[in-house]
Enzyme design. Structure first.
Site, short mmCIF file in Angstrom:
data_model
loop_
_atom_site.label_atom_id
_atom_site.label_comp_id
_atom_site.label_asym_id
_atom_site.label_seq_id
_atom_site.Cartn_x
_atom_site.Cartn_y
_atom_site.Cartn_z
N ASP A 60 40.28 30.71 38.62
CA ASP A 60 39.54 30.01 37.58
C ASP A 60 39.82 30.59 36.21
O ASP A 60 40.37 31.69 36.07
CB ASP A 60 38.03 30.08 37.85
N TYR A 114 39.69 39.27 47.16
CA TYR A 114 39.19 39.28 45.79
C TYR A 114 38.27 40.48 45.61
O TYR A 114 37.55 40.87 46.55
CB TYR A 114 38.40 38.01 45.49
#
Length: 289
Positions: A60, A114
């Site tokens: 993102d 992540y």
């Protein structure tokens, strides 16, 4: 040309995400990669993307990466350091692997990791210690409650309430949290993710850890029924999130030491800039108390 895979690190703070956008004036990491390949003559001026091109994932806006992976048909001379010669400083190639002709960087990834660096002062810290860093304005987090939330969110669930996606929302993440001073480093691993899932998982776990939501609220978010709007889980801010690893069992990446050293210099400079900015913000905040 042979298929090759490249590890790419980037500071996402100045980008509107990894994936190229329809609007030509929106900066993305992918645009910079393609521009560099055009400058190298690997991508023809009118071509949409390189032959065989795919990327490990779409980060993102504001999200950074250590191990984003892109693969495409590339000449042997396109080393990581050569790639960097036409890339902006915030985007650095640092390792390369030869790949089979049918390799696909998205579909052949077996695991993605992540790391979210959550500012979450511990609940038991003294008020005097909190005042030193201004964290009295931040809800403190109980590590035991936060880790209980991570355990509850780990495993196979339908996360339709934690993503804007409306299909393929069943996933099997594993969440682990490590305390590092005022930060909780939240590692989330899975074979794949739906949009915004990591940031919403962190947001929900933080709310439970801070006592703003209960484990019952968490279980409600995992129910088949949609959450009403006022109970929705907003995503945590994107800037503390890093795509830290992508596994490909059949690839062997060779680190380009010259390219890696160049990347370290770039990101060490960014660290100094941001530490200096934090000091200035501290002077302003302390001066207004």
């Amino acid at each position: 040309m042979p298929m090759r895979a490249y590890r790419i690190a980037y500071d996402g703070s100045g980008y509107h995400g990894f994936q190229r956008q329809p609007q030509p004036d929106v900066p993305t990491v992918e645009d910079d990669l393609f521009d560099a390949l055009r400058s190298h003559g690997v991508l023809e001026p009118g071509a949409d993307k390189p032959a065989g091109y795919a990327a490990a994932g779409r980060t993102d806006a504001g999200v950074s990466a250590l191990a984003q992976t892109v693969a495409f048909e590339a000449p042997d001379w396109l080393t990581a350091r050569a790639f960097n010669g036409e890339l902006p400083a915030d985007v650095r190639a640092w390792a390369v692997a030869d790949a089979p002709a049918a390799f696909h960087a998205t579909h052949h990834a077996s695991r993605r990791e992540y790391a979210y660096h959550l500012y979450a002062p511990p609940a038991r810290r003294s008020a005097a210690s909190a005042a030193e860093t201004g964290s009295q304005t931040t809800a403190r987090v109980a590590d035991d409650r936060f880790r209980a939330a991570c355990d509850a969110l780990s495993g196979t669930h339908d996360f339709h309430n934690l993503t804007p996606d409306d299909r393929n929302t069943e996933r099997s993440p594993t969440l682990e949290a490590t305390r590092d001073g005022d930060y909780l480093v939240v590692t989330v691993t899975a074979d794949g993710f739906v949009r915004e899932l990591v940031r919403r998982l962190v947001s929900l776990a933080r709310a439970v850890g801070a006592g703003e939501r209960s484990l019952a609220d968490l279980e409600r978010a995992l129910d088949p029924e949609p959450l009403p709007g006022h109970e929705g889980i907003a995503p945590a801010p994107p800037e503390p999130l890093v795509l830290a690893g992508v596994d490909y069992p059949d690839l062997e990446f060779a680190v380009d030491e010259t390219a890696a050293a160049s990347a370290r210099r770039v990101f060490d400079a960014r660290r100094i800039e941001r530490r200096t900015g934090a000091r200035v913000a501290g002077v302003l905040g302390d001066g207004l108390r």
